[in-house]
Design a protein around this motif. Structure first.
Motif, PDB file in Angstrom:
ATOM      1  N   ASP A   6      27.273  52.125 -39.622  1.00 53.43           N
ATOM      2  CA  ASP A   6      26.852  50.919 -40.085  1.00 53.43           C
ATOM      3  C   ASP A   6      25.236  50.608 -40.044  1.00 53.43           C
ATOM      4  O   ASP A   6      24.443  50.304 -41.028  1.00 53.43           O
ATOM      5  N   MET A   7      24.750  51.104 -38.728  1.00 57.83           N
ATOM      6  CA  MET A   7      23.334  50.977 -38.556  1.00 57.83           C
ATOM      7  C   MET A   7      22.402  51.467 -39.575  1.00 57.83           C
ATOM      8  O   MET A   7      21.707  51.070 -40.164  1.00 57.83           O
ATOM      9  N   ALA A   8      23.241  52.754 -39.749  1.00 61.58           N
ATOM     10  CA  ALA A   8      22.310  53.664 -40.705  1.00 61.58           C
ATOM     11  C   ALA A   8      22.276  53.123 -42.255  1.00 61.58           C
ATOM     12  O   ALA A   8      21.225  52.792 -42.977  1.00 61.58           O
ATOM     13  N   LEU A   9      23.650  52.542 -42.382  1.00 57.74           N
ATOM     14  CA  LEU A   9      23.608  51.866 -43.808  1.00 57.74           C
ATOM     15  C   LEU A   9      22.691  50.539 -43.935  1.00 57.74           C
ATOM     16  O   LEU A   9      21.954  50.120 -44.722  1.00 57.74           O
ATOM     17  N   LYS A  10      22.852  49.748 -42.583  1.00 57.40           N
ATOM     18  CA  LYS A  10      22.007  48.705 -42.697  1.00 57.40           C
ATOM     19  C   LYS A  10      20.472  49.165 -42.851  1.00 57.40           C
ATOM     20  O   LYS A  10      19.761  48.374 -43.527  1.00 57.40           O
ATOM     21  N   GLU A  11      19.989  50.369 -42.298  1.00 56.74           N
ATOM     22  CA  GLU A  11      18.409  50.769 -42.402  1.00 56.74           C
ATOM     23  C   GLU A  11      18.248  51.019 -43.811  1.00 56.74           C
ATOM     24  O   GLU A  11      17.395  50.702 -44.533  1.00 56.74           O
ATOM     25  N   GLN A  12      19.437  51.817 -44.435  1.00 61.27           N
ATOM     26  CA  GLN A  12      18.963  52.321 -45.788  1.00 61.27           C
ATOM     27  C   GLN A  12      19.023  50.839 -46.867  1.00 61.27           C
ATOM     28  O   GLN A  12      17.969  51.020 -47.772  1.00 61.27           O
ATOM     29  N   ASN A  13      19.984  50.034 -46.249  1.00 59.36           N
ATOM     30  CA  ASN A  13      19.891  48.961 -47.161  1.00 59.36           C
ATOM     31  C   ASN A  13      18.364  48.212 -47.216  1.00 59.36           C
ATOM     32  O   ASN A  13      17.810  47.660 -48.164  1.00 59.36           O
ATOM     33  N   ASN A  14      18.000  47.964 -45.815  1.00 57.53           N
ATOM     34  CA  ASN A  14      16.718  47.617 -45.520  1.00 57.53           C
ATOM     35  C   ASN A  14      15.667  48.175 -46.385  1.00 57.53           C
ATOM     36  O   ASN A  14      14.733  47.318 -47.091  1.00 57.53           O
ATOM     37  N   PHE A  15      15.558  49.510 -46.367  1.00 54.32           N
ATOM     38  CA  PHE A  15      14.822  50.227 -47.166  1.00 54.32           C
ATOM     39  C   PHE A  15      14.752  50.017 -48.385  1.00 54.32           C
ATOM     40  O   PHE A  15      13.728  49.749 -49.332  1.00 54.32           O
ATOM     41  N   LEU A  16      15.939  50.023 -48.874  1.00 52.59           N
ATOM     42  CA  LEU A  16      16.186  50.002 -50.435  1.00 52.59           C
ATOM     43  C   LEU A  16      15.667  48.661 -50.814  1.00 52.59           C
ATOM     44  O   LEU A  16      14.816  48.531 -51.716  1.00 52.59           O
ATOM     45  N   HIS A  17      15.929  47.464 -50.276  1.00 51.68           N
ATOM     46  CA  HIS A  17      15.293  46.232 -50.525  1.00 51.68           C
ATOM     47  C   HIS A  17      13.968  46.197 -50.347  1.00 51.68           C
ATOM     48  O   HIS A  17      13.313  45.566 -51.001  1.00 51.68           O
ATOM     49  N   SER A  18      13.517  46.641 -49.305  1.00 51.96           N
ATOM     50  CA  SER A  18      11.848  46.314 -49.292  1.00 51.96           C
ATOM     51  C   SER A  18      11.306  47.152 -50.401  1.00 51.96           C
ATOM     52  O   SER A  18      10.326  47.062 -50.763  1.00 51.96           O
ATOM     53  N   THR A  19      11.970  48.371 -50.543  1.00 48.75           N
ATOM     54  CA  THR A  19      11.427  49.271 -51.860  1.00 48.75           C
ATOM     55  C   THR A  19      11.379  48.466 -53.183  1.00 48.75           C
ATOM     56  O   THR A  19      10.354  48.479 -53.710  1.00 48.75           O
ATOM     57  N   ILE A  20      12.440  47.981 -53.180  1.00 52.35           N
ATOM     58  CA  ILE A  20      12.733  47.282 -54.853  1.00 52.35           C
ATOM     59  C   ILE A  20      11.874  46.014 -54.685  1.00 52.35           C
ATOM     60  O   ILE A  20      11.226  45.316 -55.805  1.00 52.35           O
ATOM     61  N   ASN A  21      11.587  45.464 -53.549  1.00 51.87           N
ATOM     62  CA  ASN A  21      10.903  44.116 -53.443  1.00 51.87           C
ATOM     63  C   ASN A  21       9.385  44.383 -53.390  1.00 51.87           C
ATOM     64  O   ASN A  21       8.373  43.594 -53.686  1.00 51.87           O
ATOM     65  N   SER A  22       8.910  45.711 -53.246  1.00 48.76           N
ATOM     66  CA  SER A  22       7.629  46.037 -53.439  1.00 48.76           C
ATOM     67  C   SER A  22       7.297  46.231 -54.905  1.00 48.76           C
ATOM     68  O   SER A  22       5.795  46.294 -55.256  1.00 48.76           O
ATOM     69  N   PHE A  23       8.328  46.460 -55.907  1.00 50.08           N
ATOM     70  CA  PHE A  23       7.710  46.352 -57.400  1.00 50.08           C
ATOM     71  C   PHE A  23       7.258  45.175 -57.856  1.00 50.08           C
ATOM     72  O   PHE A  23       7.626  44.008 -57.271  1.00 50.08           O
ATOM     73  N   LYS A  24       6.069  45.182 -58.397  1.00 50.69           N
ATOM     74  CA  LYS A  24       5.457  43.911 -58.820  1.00 50.69           C
ATOM     75  C   LYS A  24       6.255  43.114 -59.938  1.00 50.69           C
ATOM     76  O   LYS A  24       5.925  42.062 -60.357  1.00 50.69           O
ATOM     77  N   TYR A  25       7.163  44.050 -60.829  1.00 50.70           N
ATOM     78  CA  TYR A  25       7.767  43.519 -61.808  1.00 50.70           C
ATOM     79  C   TYR A  25       9.234  43.255 -61.621  1.00 50.70           C
ATOM     80  O   TYR A  25       9.721  43.862 -60.889  1.00 50.70           O
ATOM     81  N   PRO A  26       9.816  42.632 -62.436  1.00 46.40           N
ATOM     82  CA  PRO A  26      11.246  42.245 -62.015  1.00 46.40           C
ATOM     83  C   PRO A  26      12.089  43.863 -62.204  1.00 46.40           C
ATOM     84  O   PRO A  26      12.089  44.430 -63.110  1.00 46.40           O
ATOM     85  N   PHE A  27      12.968  43.714 -61.204  1.00 48.27           N
ATOM     86  CA  PHE A  27      13.746  45.127 -61.191  1.00 48.27           C
ATOM     87  C   PHE A  27      15.387  44.410 -60.913  1.00 48.27           C
ATOM     88  O   PHE A  27      15.300  43.791 -59.944  1.00 48.27           O
ATOM     89  N   TYR A  28      16.283  44.888 -61.739  1.00 48.00           N
ATOM     90  CA  TYR A  28      17.705  44.605 -61.330  1.00 48.00           C
ATOM     91  C   TYR A  28      18.526  45.547 -61.756  1.00 48.00           C
ATOM     92  O   TYR A  28      18.168  46.241 -62.798  1.00 48.00           O
ATOM     93  N   VAL A  29      19.780  45.692 -61.160  1.00 51.28           N
ATOM     94  CA  VAL A  29      20.786  46.123 -61.983  1.00 51.28           C
ATOM     95  C   VAL A  29      21.831  45.501 -62.326  1.00 51.28           C
ATOM     96  O   VAL A  29      22.198  44.377 -61.967  1.00 51.28           O
ATOM     97  N   VAL A  30      22.093  45.689 -63.545  1.00 53.83           N
ATOM     98  CA  VAL A  30      23.250  44.988 -64.350  1.00 53.83           C
ATOM     99  C   VAL A  30      24.556  45.924 -64.473  1.00 53.83           C
ATOM    100  O   VAL A  30      24.321  47.146 -64.456  1.00 53.83           O
ATOM    101  N   ASN A  31      25.790  45.556 -64.462  1.00 49.91           N
ATOM    102  CA  ASN A  31      27.080  46.280 -64.615  1.00 49.91           C
ATOM    103  C   ASN A  31      27.386  46.159 -66.141  1.00 49.91           C
ATOM    104  O   ASN A  31      26.600  45.487 -67.054  1.00 49.91           O
ATOM    105  N   LYS A  32      28.524  46.819 -66.688  1.00 49.00           N
ATOM    106  CA  LYS A  32      28.969  46.837 -67.949  1.00 49.00           C
ATOM    107  C   LYS A  32      28.941  45.557 -68.673  1.00 49.00           C
ATOM    108  O   LYS A  32      28.985  45.338 -69.992  1.00 49.00           O
TER     109      LYS A  32
END
Lengths: 155, 527
Positions: free
Chosen positions: B158-184
């Motif tokens: 769980d901790m590792a997952l949380k860390e990864q999630n954190n990293f993921l969010h920090s990373t995508i938040n660092s993008f200056k332009y809109p970034f999102y994932v859409v499903n089908k």
């Protein structure tokens, strides 16, 4: 046409009366004996060649063996006349020399593209122009073999 | 229970037997004493009623025998009690003690405790149950330990997952332009801060945010990013126009990247849009500028031509008619008449040359001749040929070096340069035998050409002036030319990114130098 046949008529299309006088004189001084017919603009040139308008009666407009076209003419300019000539089934065999004062690449390209036979810049120096006239008379009037007179051969 | 209490308890239990035994002893002693007392009382009473001494002795003797026999019995009883007590201890107390110890051990956490051989059947069953109980307890404890381990693992995961999630969010938040994932179904499942800022919401649909629509884009003007990625299963990029909720439009470069499942099907898409409105505007502006520049150039071209043409026409007439007068009326011309006419003609010619030169100077840079590798030796030879008449006329001697190189340049223009310099050298020579030397010095990154003559030389103060347009040295009549030549030379060389200069001393001749770079550097081109 036999060598030395001097019945080759030259049609000159030139709008500037001064230029007409100068050209006439140049040909005279060059001892070019071919008859010079003068028309004052593109429309008149076509009327002459196609026997229409004031030249409907073909007697005043015998078919020339050489056409000299000034490029800058009002109404219909030299290049347009050239186009008409070179697309006409009977006129296209007549050699055409384009005359110009100032060289413009676009004009040169267009003219050769439409099939003119020569392109000459008129020198300011009159004496030089006389020798040009002499060469023209010599080359096109004497050396060059004309298209056969028999019109039936023209398709 | 502390150890002390434990031991007191056990000692009390252990000593119960002893206490019991002591109790019996004390009770026996009491009975004994009571008996003796009763006997004594009886003896005394017997004495009182006159019993004889023999009777008294016999009674005493009987009493003593009775007492000893009773003592014997008492001792036997005591022994019996002892034996009983021992038996009791063995049969009851010891197992109980064992149980008690075992329970204590279990309580302490030592679940390996087992109760072994016990004597009585009931105790046996109890022991079995106890053993089963401890066995089960062990099992439970093991399971519990395993469970705890599992829980720990899960927590770490769980901790590792949380860390990864954190990293993921920090990373995508660092993008200056809109970034999102859409499903089908076009719904947004993950988004970054920039997207939120643009109004994108979790669960909302991409077409709401990008095109201000309530349903998927039809694809008439632009291709739908999601559908393209789903179909083609690869990354795509489109230039789209996006509309925000207010209807304002912006130009974007929109990138779609597929997310695959384990069967290589596209299940989701990453969308990233870069706002290129500014760039597009700049491009449009640039294109406008280019267009108007091209137009301007065309106009200038036209203008130059018209000017040249319209100036030359009357010039021709002036010259010609002056000539005609000269020729036709030469007899009537008195005094300076003929001279004046000649002056008219000369000036007309000069003006013509001027017009040509001006045209040439202004046209350099406006048309772009083909650059290629040019053999300079050939160029020089051509020029010499062109001026053959002049050279012969002036009796000039020309020396051409044999190491003239091949240079990447505009052949026509460089020919002009040589023509200008060579003809100048000959024309302006004041010697009976003009001498001309054409050569080259090879440098690291360029060729340095020189044209040396034995002419009159030029004073240092005029070195810069002569390259200016229309500047001339000497009187007009002495030398031909309109004074445009050297400025043309300068312009041509500079456009090849070279330099031109001279060395000269009056009376010592002149050397004109110019350089042409070795590596291909094109002249500046104006469109």
């Amino acid at each position: 046409m036999a060598l030395g046949n001097n019945t080759v008529n030259i049609l000159l299309a030139e709008d500037n009366p001064d230029d007409v006088e100068i050209t006439k004189r140049a040909f005279q001084q060059a001892k070019v004996i071919n008859r010079l017919y003068i028309v004052r603009d593109g429309k008149e040139a076509l009327d002459f060649l196609l026997h229409q308008g004031e030249y409907e009666d073909g007697l005043k407009a015998p078919a020339p063996g050489l056409i000299l076209l000034d490029i800058n003419m009002p109404k219909i300019n030299g290049i347009e006349v050239l186009k008409t000539i070179k697309t006409d089934k009977s006129l296209k065999y007549i050699p055409v020399i384009m005359l110009t004062i100032s060289r413009k690449d676009e004009d040169i390209i267009k003219s050769y593209g439409l099939g003119c036979n020569s392109f000459i810049q008129k020198p300011v120096d009159f004496d030089k122009f006389v020798s040009v006239a002499k060469e023209i008379g010599l080359y096109w009037g004497i050396f060059n073999t004309q298209f056969p007179e028999d019109r039936s051969l023209r398709k | 229970m502390t150890n002390n209490q434990n031991s007191i308890h056990s000692s009390i239990k252990n000593n119960f037997v002893i206490i019991f035994f002591l109790g019996i002893v004390i009770w026996s002693i009491f009975i004994y004493i009571a008996l003796i007392k009763t006997l004594k009382n009886e003896l005394i009473s017997l004495e009182k009623i006159g019993a004889t001494t023999e009777v008294l002795e016999q009674v005493n003797h009987l009493a003593r025998e009775l007492l000893s026999q009773m003592s014997g019995f008492l001792i036997l009883i005591l022994l019996g009690v002892l034996v009983l007590a021992w038996l009791f201890s063995k049969i009851f107390i010891s197992p109980i003690k064992k149980f008690s110890n075992a329970v204590e051990a279990v309580a302490k956490g030592n679940l390996d405790t087992k109760i072994d051989t016990v004597n009585l059947k009931e105790f046996g069953r109890l022991a079995d149950s106890f053993n089963r109980m401890t066995e089960n307890l062990q099992k439970i404890t093991v399971s519990r330990e395993l469970l705890l381990k599992e829980i720990k693992k899960r927590e770490e995961a769980d901790m590792a997952l949380k860390e990864q999630n954190n990293f993921l969010h920090s990373t995508i938040n660092s993008f200056k332009y809109p970034f999102y994932v859409v499903n089908k179904d076009y719904a947004v499942e993950l988004l970054n801060a920039a997207a939120i800022k643009k109004g994108v919401t979790l669960g909302g649909h991409c077409y709401e945010f990008t095109h201000n629509r309530q349903s998927p884009c039809e694809g008439e003007t632009e291709r739908c990013l999601l559908r393209t990625v789903l179909k083609e299963k690869r990354s795509v990029m489109f230039e789209h126009v996006h509309y925000d909720s207010k209807g304002d439009q912006s130009f974007v470069e929109v990138y779609g990247d597929p997310i695959f499942d384990e069967n290589d099907n596209v299940v989701k898409m990453i969308e990233y849009s870069i706002n290129i409105t500014e760039r597009k505007l700049a491009e449009a502006k640039m294109q406008d500028l280019m267009r108007s520049l091209k137009l301007k150039n065309k106009e200038l071209d036209n203008f130059c031509y018209i000017v040249s043409h319209d100036l030359k026409e009357p010039l021709r007439a002036i010259y010609a008619f002056a000539r005609f007068v000269e020729t036709d009326y030469s007899e009537s011309l008195e005094g300076k008449g003929k001279y004046y006419l000649e002056r008219i003609e000369a000036n007309a010619l000069r003006m013509q040359q001027l017009i040509e030169d001006i045209l040439e100077v202004s046209s350099i840079g406006y048309d772009y001749n083909l650059l290629k590798d040019v053999n300079i030796r050939d160029v020089v030879n051509d020029v010499i040929l062109r001026f053959e008449y002049l050279i012969r006329q002036k009796n000039a001697g020309v020396v051409i070096a044999d190491n003239l190189p091949v240079v990447f340049c505009d052949r026509v223009r460089i020919t002009e340069v040589f023509a200008n310099l060579i003809s100048n050298a000959i024309k302006f020579s004041d010697k009976d035998i003009p001498y001309l030397e054409i050569g080259v010095n090879e440098k690291n990154d360029r060729y340095e050409f020189f044209i040396r003559d034995n002419g009159p030389g030029i004073e240092k103060e005029y070195f810069e002036k002569i390259f200016k347009i229309f500047e001339r040295l000497g009187r007009r009549e002495d030398y031909e030319g309109t004074g445009v030549g050297l400025s043309i030379v300068k312009k041509i060389i500079e456009m090849h990114k070279g330099e031109v200069w001279l060395e000269s001393q009056p009376g010592k001749g002149t050397i004109f130098y110019f350089t042409l770079p070795k590596k291909n550097t094109q002249p500046e081109t104006v469109l």
